[in-house]
Design a protein around this motif. Structure first.
Motif, PDB file in Angstrom:
ATOM      1  N   THR C  45       0.837  -1.203   0.000  1.00  0.00           N
ATOM      2  CA  THR C  45       0.000   0.000   0.000  1.00  0.00           C
ATOM      3  C   THR C  45       0.870   1.250   0.000  1.00  0.00           C
ATOM      4  O   THR C  45       0.570   2.239  -0.674  1.00  0.00           O
ATOM      5  N   GLN C  87      -7.509   0.212  -0.084  1.00  0.00           N
ATOM      6  CA  GLN C  87      -7.642  -1.067   0.618  1.00  0.00           C
ATOM      7  C   GLN C  87      -8.835  -1.050   1.578  1.00  0.00           C
ATOM      8  O   GLN C  87      -9.650  -1.949   1.572  1.00  0.00           O
ATOM      9  N   ASP C 178      -6.136  -1.769  -4.976  1.00  0.00           N
ATOM     10  CA  ASP C 178      -5.538  -2.240  -3.727  1.00  0.00           C
ATOM     11  C   ASP C 178      -6.460  -3.274  -3.079  1.00  0.00           C
ATOM     12  O   ASP C 178      -7.484  -2.926  -2.504  1.00  0.00           O
ATOM     13  N   GLU C 179      -6.094  -4.531  -3.212  1.00  0.00           N
ATOM     14  CA  GLU C 179      -6.853  -5.647  -2.653  1.00  0.00           C
ATOM     15  C   GLU C 179      -8.338  -5.586  -2.972  1.00  0.00           C
ATOM     16  O   GLU C 179      -9.170  -5.531  -2.066  1.00  0.00           O
TER      17      GLU C 179
HETATM   18 MG   LIG Z   1      -2.032  -2.669   2.213  1.00  0.00          MG
END
Ligand SMILES: [Mg+2]
Ligand SMILES: Nc1ncnc2c1ncn2[C@@H]1O[C@H](COP(=O)(O)OP(=O)(O)OP(=O)(O)O)[C@@H](O)[C@H]1O
Lengths: 347, 460, 259
Positions: C45, C87, C178-179
């Protein structure tokens, strides 16, 4: 030259007061990450509690009003500290703690609400706490009119340096160092070193620094976060109480609690915290002295040089303007303050 | 998918169309509102309530303008009165000294206000009123410029700095106004003043600025209320408004979506300052003596409580709060006029309640909010009664202590309803056909529910 | 000038003593689909934050389409053609679903205060275009029916989709996710994989993906960079990376373990 030195001495005394108040702003900011607007009102509470307490003790024990015994000052100071600490504890528990997870704006609005509440409750017409010849001398709350603090310290000057002026037609001036100023400076220094010791030398201080650095991690490490926060808050309030007490010694004519003058005083102390670097204990002290110096030098220079030039008489009245200009400059040039480090928000 | 810029030309309206919808219609509406207030509502109200109506209008302007910063953008200005006072003093200076220079006489009777006195020397407005408008525009511009100077450094930084800097700003304006020269009452004396003397303008200093021509009647004030509300609403429902709201919601996401947050914060702040300046200029012409303390914290705080109570982001909510709280303050200050009109207040309550009943009968979900509004005149009446009894019994005027109540209100609202009574929602959005209870959609899977749980309410 | 659309060279940052991300180099060609993986706290991140300008990189450079962007502010980088999701979903919760997407269309227009206050033809045209485009975008993600709902009130899966939709509405050249599959069940993950591929084809962009689900990453990514303790330890095609002992060690603590 003599008037310059005299002003310098006053600036140092007032600077210690600013520093004491600024410490409270900075500590709360460092740990709770918000500007505690109500801090300056705790300071006002400290000043007024000192007034009320000393009037009450003097009346109840029928002490000599002109020369009260020397033990009175520490007793009154203790009173102010206890009252302010208690009120700050309640404020933190009732108003701020429920908002710990809320948006910053909400905390800010609440802080302003608390500040106004303290101010205005402070000047409600109160119950008489001390009276003489049927005349009320002190009330709780403090009521809507100004009042005067009895002098607890003998009004003596410790040092008096004569200053011959170069011109024989002008009488020699002298620079006086008054007991009050020395007392203020020394007490403030003692408290500041005490705080320094607390924050950097004790376990509790380590806990405070840990919470300030990262609340979540600190709590995972077993630091009792809530208690540390309350403690910090109360410590700030106790310092403000001391500042209030010392202020009342130096300027005994106290305005009513919701008077604008208090708002400006608190604001200047906050500016001191920002200039020194908010969240930084040493910065607050540095900022306090610096701001007082700028304020008093501004007054001195403006009255001496600009006022005659413009045919006005406002050098003294503009004292807050100088401080405020410094704030704007600092925000533009080094927003994190002289000793502060820039913060980075975690994403 | 085609890019945004390619889509734009196809949607372009003609100039005439957009002039009509964008300028003509709202202008007519604003004039309509002013006219209705002046000739419809004013005569019913009588002198006392007319003057209250003027002050209420100014409060609404202040509330709505402050809402642009505190509500839409989520920043926190507590020096709104500073901009208000700048507008007021500049507006007053322009029309008072303008009249003094041009006509050697600054009274409203001679040069304007035909709507009030019907002895007009010109059609519709007198020349003096044009001076007021000029002063208002100049006041708005200067206030906006100050907004820029104060806003830029503090808005670049974290939110709370703005609060402190604006607080300082308001107090500084107050201090500076106290240092101004005494007012000049004679045109000849004014002409003789040298430029050097005018560096510090004769705005009355600590004694205040008086004898400003009283042009601001219901017509002017409510016309500008309409203008300010229009402007605020247009900002709210535009791209600019969404950018402001996105800053309030989440600065980091807003920046990632391409919002220049500093630019928009400053823009909101400048606009709010300008609108407060207009409100100030009108206030100056409403028959009050201007005081340096008009720039002070007290008045700023009045604006804040309107916004916080009414709703951070709700224009109509803030406006409603401004109306209700201004009248309540009035009820505390001197309850007699309220109590004299108890029949009117009761009738008002009854009428609104009946409307609520009708709405409920026809299945409009607006009945709840209408009922809430019906409580307002009733509570004003009760407050008036309470205040009267209290004053009679103790000799204390409750108006002096309204701040205690307001401060408590502020804290409680923050603890209970952090976005104010109405939040972002405009009052009219509460109306409309009763929504059918939604049939339960497919229940969320376990993993969704589990994953959703931590995100609820965990907004920074 | 490089042949890569997104060219990240040796960027890094440390927080105090913590080297959260060091010497990270990665290059994504046009229409590329790259993965960035690593154990928790590896600095993935942080890498995104450096690339998108949330943090200033202390070393190296980032260029987008041949232009250096690492010294720009996040909103300028967004305008240059980089968009991202977060995220921990960061939607504008109080705004409607439609407004979330409309806000994202914002940066391709010009917005003046005068235009807003007086509704000039240009302003009106632009607002209408933004609305049309936002609705089309919502349609692509099957969110059009929910346009008027508050973003906060959406179920989790829809919030994730809305965030991707919002990111795409900025008309990016490179999309950083992000994820995106966090909190999804296996069938949803399969659908997501299809969606990501479709996005790449339909909007013609390069994608950089952080993901913990190895199945998903190995399935859709053409190239993978592995981070551990802030430093890149391996890079290459999914198969190579999977068999890299260093990577296995990073994930499981000992070499030779099965990934
Ligand atoms: Mg992360
Ligand atoms: N602003 C910051 N200040 C201090 N430390 C930070 C900051 N941001 C991230 N870190 C630290 O940097 C390290 C890397 O964090 P990062 O969020 O990039 O990890 P990640 O690879 O995304 O992990 P995850 O898979 O859990 O999302 C962590 O130790 C984190 O605590």
């Amino acid at each position: 030259m003599a008037d310059f030195l005299q002003i310098l001495i006053t600036a140092i005394a007032v600077g210690s007061l600013y520093a004491l108040i600024a410490l409270g702003y900075t500590m709360v900011y460092g740990i709770l990450k918000f500007i505690n607007f109500a801090h300056s009102d705790i300071f006002v509470l400290g000043a007024w509690t000192s007034l009320t307490a000393s009037v009450c003790v003097i009346t109840w024990l029928k002490l000599d009003t002109q020369q009260p015994p020397l033990w009175l000052a520490p007793v009154v100071l203790l009173c102010a500290m206890v009252v302010c600490g208690g009120v700050a504890f309640l404020v933190e528990r009732l108003a701020y703690k429920p908002l710990r997870k809320s948006a910053r704006l909400n905390v800010l609005i609440t802080a302003i609400g608390v500040s106004l509440l303290l101010q205005n409750v402070g000047q409600l017409p109160g119950f008489t706490a001390a009276e003489k010849d049927g005349r009320s001398l002190a009330t709780v709350p403090f009521g809507p009119s100004p009042s005067r603090m009895p002098s607890l310290l003998p009004d003596t000057s410790l040092i008096s340096v004569p200053f011959p002026s170069g011109d024989p037609t002008i009488p020699a001036a002298s620079v006086q160092v008054n007991l009050v100023d020395v007392f203020i400076f020394v007490s403030a220094m003692v408290l500041m070193f005490g705080l320094q010791h607390l924050v950097y030398r004790t376990k509790l201080g380590a806990a405070m620094r840990a919470v300030s650095f990262n609340t979540e991690t600190a709590s995972l490490m077993g630091v009792p976060v809530d208690r540390v926060m309350s403690f910090t808050f109360v410590t700030g309030a106790v310092l403000a109480a001391a500042a209030g007490f010392l202020y009342a010694l130096k300027y005994p004519g106290l305005n009513q609690p919701a008077h604008e003058i208090w708002v400006l005083l608190g604001l200047k102390a906050f500016v001191a915290a920002v200039v020194g670097g908010i969240g930084n204990v040493r910065g607050a002290v540095l900022g306090g002295f610096l701001i007082a110096l700028i304020e008093f030098m501004g007054m001195y220079l403006f009255s001496k040089y600009l006022d005659p030039l413009m045919g006005t008489n406002m050098g003294t009245n503009l004292r807050d303007v100088y401080v405020f200009s410094v704030l704007i400059v600092v925000l533009l040039v080094k927003p994190s303050g002289l000793l502060g480090t820039p913060v980075r928000e975690k994403v | 998918m085609s890019a945004l810029t390619d889509l734009i030309p196809a949607h372009r309206p003609s100039l005439a169309q957009s002039l009509f919808a964008g300028v003509v219609v709202p202008s007519l509406c604003a004039i309509g509102v002013g006219t209705l207030m002046q000739f419809g509502v004013g005569p019913v109200l009588g002198d006392y309530w007319t003057s209250v109506g003027v002050q209420v209008g100014i409060a609404v302007m202040l509330a709505v303008s402050l809402n642009i910063v505190n509500g839409f953008t989520g920043q926190f200005s507590i020096g709104h009165a500073g901009f208000f006072a700048i507008g007021a003093y500049i507006g007053a200076g322009v029309s008072y000294y303008g009249a003094l220079l041009i006509w050697n006489d600054a009274s409203a009777m001679a040069h304007g206000a035909p709507l009030v006195w019907n002895n007009s020397k010109s059609w519709l407005f007198g020349a003096g009123e044009w001076l007021m408008i000029g002063g208002a525009i100049l006041g708005a511009c200067v206030a906006a410029a100050f907004g820029y100077i104060v806003g830029l450094p503090s808005l670049r930084l974290r939110g709370d700095y703005l609060a402190i800097v604006t607080l300082g700003f308001g107090e500084i304006v107050r201090v500076l106004l106290q240092q101004t020269r005494p007012q000049v009452f004679d045109g000849a004396e004014l002409r003789e003043m040298s430029a050097g003397e005018l560096v510090i303008p004769p705005l009355g200093g600590a004694t205040g600025f008086s004898s400003i021509p009283k042009y601001a009647n219901l017509w002017w004030v409510w016309l500008f209320v309409a203008v300010v509300v229009f402007f605020a609403y247009r900002v709210k429902v535009s791209s600019t408004g969404r950018a402001l709201l996105s800053i309030r919601e989440d600065e980091i996401a807003a920046r990632a979506m391409g919002v220049n947050i500093t630019k928009y914060k400053v823009r909101a702040f400048v606009l709010a300052a300008a609108l407060a300046g207009i409100a100030g200029a009108l206030y100056a012409h409403s028959g009050n003596v201007l005081q340096p303390r008009d720039a002070g914290f007290q008045r700023s705080f009045d604006c804040i409580i309107f916004v916080v109570l009414g709703g951070l982001g709700s224009i109509s909510g803030a406006a409603l709060a401004a109306v209700a709280l201004s009248i309540m303050t009035e009820a505390l200050r001197g309850p007699e006029p309220i109590l004299e009109n108890w029949i009117a207040l009761l009738i008002l309550t009854a009428v609104i309640s009946i409307v609520a009943a009708i709405l409920r009968a026809v299945g409009n979900r607006g009945w709840r909010i209408t009922l809430l509004m019906a409580v307002t005149p009733l509570s004003i009446l009760l407050l008036g009664l309470a205040s009267k009894f209290f004053t009679d019994a103790t000799g204390i005027n409750l108006a002096d202590y309204r701040m205690v109540v307001y401060a408590l209100l502020l804290i409680v609202v923050m603890l209970v309803r952090p976005n104010g009574l109405f939040g972002l929602t405009e009052i009219w959005e509460y109306f409309g056909p009763e929504r059918a209870k939604k049939p339960p959609t497919t229940p969320p899977t376990a993993s969704q529910a589990a994953a959703a749980a931590p995100t609820e309410g965990s907004r920074p | 000038m490089s042949e890569f659309l997104l060219d990240v060279r040796e960027i890094g940052i440390s927080f105090g003593g913590l080297k959260a991300c060091q010497q990270l180099t990665l290059q994504v060609p046009a229409r590329g689909l790259h993965g960035l993986i690593g154990p928790n706290g590896a600095g993935k991140t942080t890498a995104f934050n450096l690339i998108t300008g949330v943090y200033q990189t202390q070393t190296g450079s980032v260029s987008l389409d041949g232009v250096h962007v690492h010294h720009l502010a996040p909103h300028q980088i967004a305008k240059a053609g980089m968009s991202r999701t977060f995220q921990n979903i960061r939607l504008f919760g109080d705004l409607s679903v439609l407004d979330n997407v409309r806000l994202a269309c914002h940066l391709r227009g010009t917005h003046t205060l005068i235009g807003t206050l007086f509704r000039t033809p240009m302003f009106v045209a632009q607002e209408r275009a933004i609305r049309e485009r936002a609705l089309k975008m919502l349609d692509v993600f099957d969110l059009a029916d929910l346009a008027d709902e508050q973003a906060r009130s959406l179920p989790y899966g829809n919030q994730r989709r809305l965030e991707i939709c919002r990111a795409l509405a900025t008309e990016p050249k490179v999309l950083l996710l992000d994820e995106p599959a966090a909190g999804m069940n296996p069938s949803e993950k399969v659908a997501l994989a299809a969606t990501i591929r479709q996005i790449r084809d339909r909007f013609n962009l390069a994608i950089l993906l952080i993901e913990h689900d190895m199945g998903l990453v190995m399935d859709i990514c053409e190239h993978i960079t592995v981070l551990d303790h802030g430093t890149p330890i391996a890079a290459g095609a999914p198969r190579e990376v999977q068999n890299n002992p260093k990577v296995q060690e990073a994930y499981l603590g000992e070499p030779g373990a099965v990934l």
